[in-house]
Motif scaffolding. Structure first.
Motif, PDB file in Angstrom:
ATOM      1  N   SER B   2     -22.178   2.023 -28.946  1.00  0.00           N
ATOM      2  CA  SER B   2     -22.550   3.183 -29.759  1.00  0.00           C
ATOM      3  C   SER B   2     -22.111   2.970 -31.214  1.00  0.00           C
ATOM      4  N   LYS B   3     -22.686   3.770 -32.098  1.00  0.00           N
ATOM      5  CA  LYS B   3     -22.352   3.654 -33.522  1.00  0.00           C
ATOM      6  C   LYS B   3     -20.852   3.892 -33.728  1.00  0.00           C
ATOM      7  N   ARG B   4     -20.346   4.909 -33.036  1.00  0.00           N
ATOM      8  CA  ARG B   4     -18.917   5.219 -33.166  1.00  0.00           C
ATOM      9  C   ARG B   4     -18.077   4.022 -32.716  1.00  0.00           C
ATOM     10  N   GLU B   6     -18.891   0.977 -32.556  1.00  0.00           N
ATOM     11  CA  GLU B   6     -19.092  -0.137 -33.486  1.00  0.00           C
ATOM     12  C   GLU B   6     -18.145  -0.008 -34.692  1.00  0.00           C
ATOM     13  N   ALA B 221     -20.031   7.284 -42.191  1.00  0.00           N
ATOM     14  CA  ALA B 221     -20.806   6.869 -41.006  1.00  0.00           C
ATOM     15  C   ALA B 221     -20.084   7.307 -39.726  1.00  0.00           C
ATOM     16  N   TYR B 222     -18.766   7.210 -39.739  1.00  0.00           N
ATOM     17  CA  TYR B 222     -17.990   7.643 -38.567  1.00  0.00           C
ATOM     18  C   TYR B 222     -18.155   9.148 -38.340  1.00  0.00           C
ATOM     19  N   ALA B 225     -21.372   9.699 -36.790  1.00  0.00           N
ATOM     20  CA  ALA B 225     -21.388   9.253 -35.381  1.00  0.00           C
ATOM     21  C   ALA B 225     -20.673  10.263 -34.485  1.00  0.00           C
ATOM     22  N   ALA B 228     -22.971  12.988 -33.768  1.00  0.00           N
ATOM     23  CA  ALA B 228     -24.059  12.553 -32.884  1.00  0.00           C
ATOM     24  C   ALA B 228     -23.591  12.320 -31.460  1.00  0.00           C
ATOM     25  N   GLU B 229     -22.284  12.054 -31.295  1.00  0.00           N
ATOM     26  CA  GLU B 229     -21.765  11.739 -29.953  1.00  0.00           C
ATOM     27  C   GLU B 229     -20.567  12.627 -29.630  1.00  0.00           C
TER      28      GLU B 229
END
Lengths: 284, 392
Positions: B2-4, B6, B221-222, B225, B228-229
């Motif tokens: 996931s983006k998080r 990552e 970005a975090y 994320a 989003a999650e």
């Protein structure tokens, strides 16, 4: 009806119970399951054990899923409680006269003193050395070619128990190998190991102040040889004039941690009154 | 992934890299530019940035560095941080730094600046004496002078003499850094299940070794994320962790506290990155604005003068109230004079207000977390089940 689940992830096994927890009068175990980990992935074992306990309970909603031991990361968990807290509460549920718990786990042994509400008031743990643990006893049994279920009954048949080092697991294992080569009987060796461990447990318990019975939980609670050795050790270590504390256990003592977790979970559910559910059959 | 996950893994890699590869890479792609290290707690990173240098936080080697040479410099009753900093330097891991700043955190850090001067005569070494006097005017004059001298010295090293507008740009950039950090901390306070402190801490540590521009992008970005999650809330206790403003706790300790059933809703880890609490003004003399923001901020910590006689006793009540916390974990490094001297006053004030507290000591290289888990676990249970704490 409030339903709680308790999951106890130990270093050797995973145990789960599903309980009705509407209040102290309505506390009932609806389902339970356990499984040894045996080098499998803990998460998978945990999922299996939880699913089995839920299926046995026949519920499709759980209001609070409480974990204890190493289960903090379980995805359905609502809350986590520390092992001592849950074993104390579980012991009180299974044997209300208990005021101390001896939790013999695979890697550690803990002695916990508690009050009549299950609140931990003091505790002591075995140090790093594994000679006070269930895993140590299992290793010895394996060297001797004895199954887990045979350990207790065999130990009770001992005539002349052989003293085993009570300090170091490595030395103790060396002792056992020497005994085997000297032709000491398996029963006498096992009783010697039991006495060595029981002596450590008695010292732990004697360092605590409590007024009531000692409840033995964990995997060794069903080992009649160990229970006998513990009763003897406590009697031996009791000062003149004082009585040794009663040693009690229960058929489901292995679930004490999971039961305590479920009960505390139910208590928290009532206290915080969150009204939601932690798990549903539909979501699962 | 996931983006998080990552972003967290990217941050973890930077945290674990004791060779400061990201800093060396930055120097490679920016020929002629220089890097300037700084120790805890507060260093004016805006000034370093304005001088055209990369600010690099030096927070020791944690539990990932074996100390061989570092022990030769310090007695056994001194904290662990300076040993591992010396170890990092003596093993060549800090050889890319052209300057190192030593803030006035304690005598040990001051002493370390002297050792540095003797060991590395070619490196610019500066002991940063932050103002501690109660007179704000005198303090501001003094601090502006210090900042100006520091900027002059760093500019001489970097060869870049910034204009006032360039200094303002650096200040504006760090206003953004502090802004995004404030957002992260506020979000963790509101929804600690969505911003685990382990992740937040890794992100903050990453921010110590990368350019601020990149940190802002990653931190935003975090935040995206996280939205989003979202994660499920848990029935955990909310705690303030305090005392870890200089020598940083091992990551395992932070994880142990969280795994024991505690949500950390306020902390003083890496405090330097939010030492200035307000937005620094961009009008007038930029260094005076920076100096005054430092003097008029609301951050209260053991390394700053406390004018109010009852201030220390009040502090934890305020922090607990602001964070909506249930209790306090005093986690201080062994032998940390500023943290351990303040702790009795802070704790007395908290206990007087009926706030549950526990205390333990750690070293950055502590490897056994069982005792921390036990303490934090029983503390969390006692809050949840009995509404109070246990003495420790």
């Amino acid at each position: 009806m409030h339903i709680s689940a308790g999951i106890d992830v130990g270093s050797g096994a995973v145990k789960a119970v599903v309980m009705r927890t509407d209040g102290r009068e309505e506390e009932t175990i609806l389902g339970s399951a356990s499984s040894r980990i045996r080098r499998r992935e803990v998460d998978k074992v945990l999922d299996e054990v939880f699913a089995t306990a839920v299926e046995q309970a026949g519920v499709d909603v759980i209001h609070y899923v409480a974990t204890t031991g190493e289960g903090a990361e379980f995805s359905w968990a609502t809350g986590h409680f520390y092992g001592m807290t849950t074993h104390a509460r579980g012991a009180l549920y299974l044997a209300p006269q208990s005021r101390a718990v001896l939790d013999v786990g695979a890697l550690h042994t803990r002695a916990v003193a508690m009050d009549e509400r299950g609140r931990v008031v003091d505790y002591k743990m075995t140090s790093q050395c594994a000679s006070g643990s269930g895993q140590f006893l299992e290793n010895i049994a394996r060297y001797l070619g004895v199954s887990h279920d045979e350990i207790g009954p065999l130990s009770l048949q001992a005539g002349q128990p052989e003293k085993v080092s009570s300090i170091c697991a490595v030395l103790a294992e060396t002792d056992v190998i020497n005994m085997v080569s000297r032709g000491i009987t398996t029963a006498d060796i096992l009783r010697g190991v039991h006495e060595s461990m029981a002596d450590r447990f008695a010292r732990l318990l004697r360092s605590l102040t409590f007024d009531g019975a000692v409840f033995v939980s964990g995997g060794l609670a069903s080992d009649v040889g160990m229970l006998g050795a513990l009763r003897d050790a406590l009697a031996k270590r009791t000062a003149a004039g004082g009585g040794a504390p009663e040693v009690v256990t229960h058929d489901t003592a292995i679930f004490a941690g999971a039961i305590g977790a479920a009960l505390w979970g139910g208590y928290r559910y009532r206290k915080i009154g969150q009204g939601g559910v932690a798990w549903t059959a539909k979501a699962a | 992934m996931s983006k998080r996950a990552e972003i967290v893994e990217w941050a973890r890699d930077l945290y674990e890299d004791l060779d400061f590869t990201s800093v060396r890479r930055w120097l490679d792609v920016h020929p002629g530019r220089k890097a300037c290290g700084y120790l805890p707690v507060y260093a004016p990173r805006e000034v370093i940035h304005a001088a055209g240098m990369l600010p690099v936080g030096i927070h020791g080697g944690g539990d990932r560095l074996e100390i061989i040479r570092g022990d030769a410099f310090y007695q056994s009753y001194i904290c662990h941080l300076p040993r591992s900093v010396i170890e990092l330097a003596q093993s060549g891991r800090l050889s890319m730094l052209s300057a190192v700043l030593f803030p006035s955190t304690c005598d040990v850090i001051r002493n370390l600046s002297g050792i540095w001067k003797l060991l590395y005569p070619d490196v610019y070494v500066r002991y940063i004496d932050v103002p501690q006097v109660p007179d704000p005017e005198a303090a501001a004059d003094f601090w502006v002078g210090e900042l100006r001298r520091l900027l002059g010295d760093l500019s001489a090293i970097s060869g870049h003499h910034p204009s006032d507008d360039e200094i303002r740009s650096s200040i504006a950039l760090y206003n953004d850094v502090r802004g995004v950090i404030r957002q992260l901390y506020a979000l963790r306070q509101q929804r600690p299940w969505d911003v685990p402190t382990e992740e937040l801490y890794l992100l903050m540590r990453a921010g110590e070794v990368i350019p601020p521009e990149e940190f802002i992008v990653r931190a935003r970005a975090y935040l995206g994320a996280v939205e989003a999650e979202p994660k499920r809330p848990r029935d955990n206790s909310r705690v303030v962790v305090t005392g870890a403003f200089c020598e940083q706790p091992p990551l395992g300790l932070i994880k142990s506290i969280e795994r024991a059933g505690c949500y950390v809703v306020d902390d003083d880890f890496l405090l330097g990155n939010r030492f200035v609490t307000g937005v620094v003004g961009l009008e007038g003399d930029p260094l005076r604005s920076l100096a005054e923001s430092f003097l008029h901020n609301e951050q209260r910590t053991s390394v700053m003068y406390e004018g109010d006689a009852s201030g220390k006793r009040q502090l934890m009540r305020r922090r607990v109230k602001d964070a909506g916390a249930d209790g306090i974990i005093f986690a201080a490094p062994s032998f940390c004079d500023p943290a351990l001297l303040d702790q009795p006053m802070l704790r007395a004030g908290a206990e007087q207000a009926g706030i549950p507290c526990i205390a333990f000591k750690y070293a950055e290289n502590s490897g056994q977390f069982q005792q921390f888990r036990e303490q934090a676990g029983t503390f969390s249970d006692s809050i949840k089940l009995w509404g109070g704490g246990t003495a420790a």
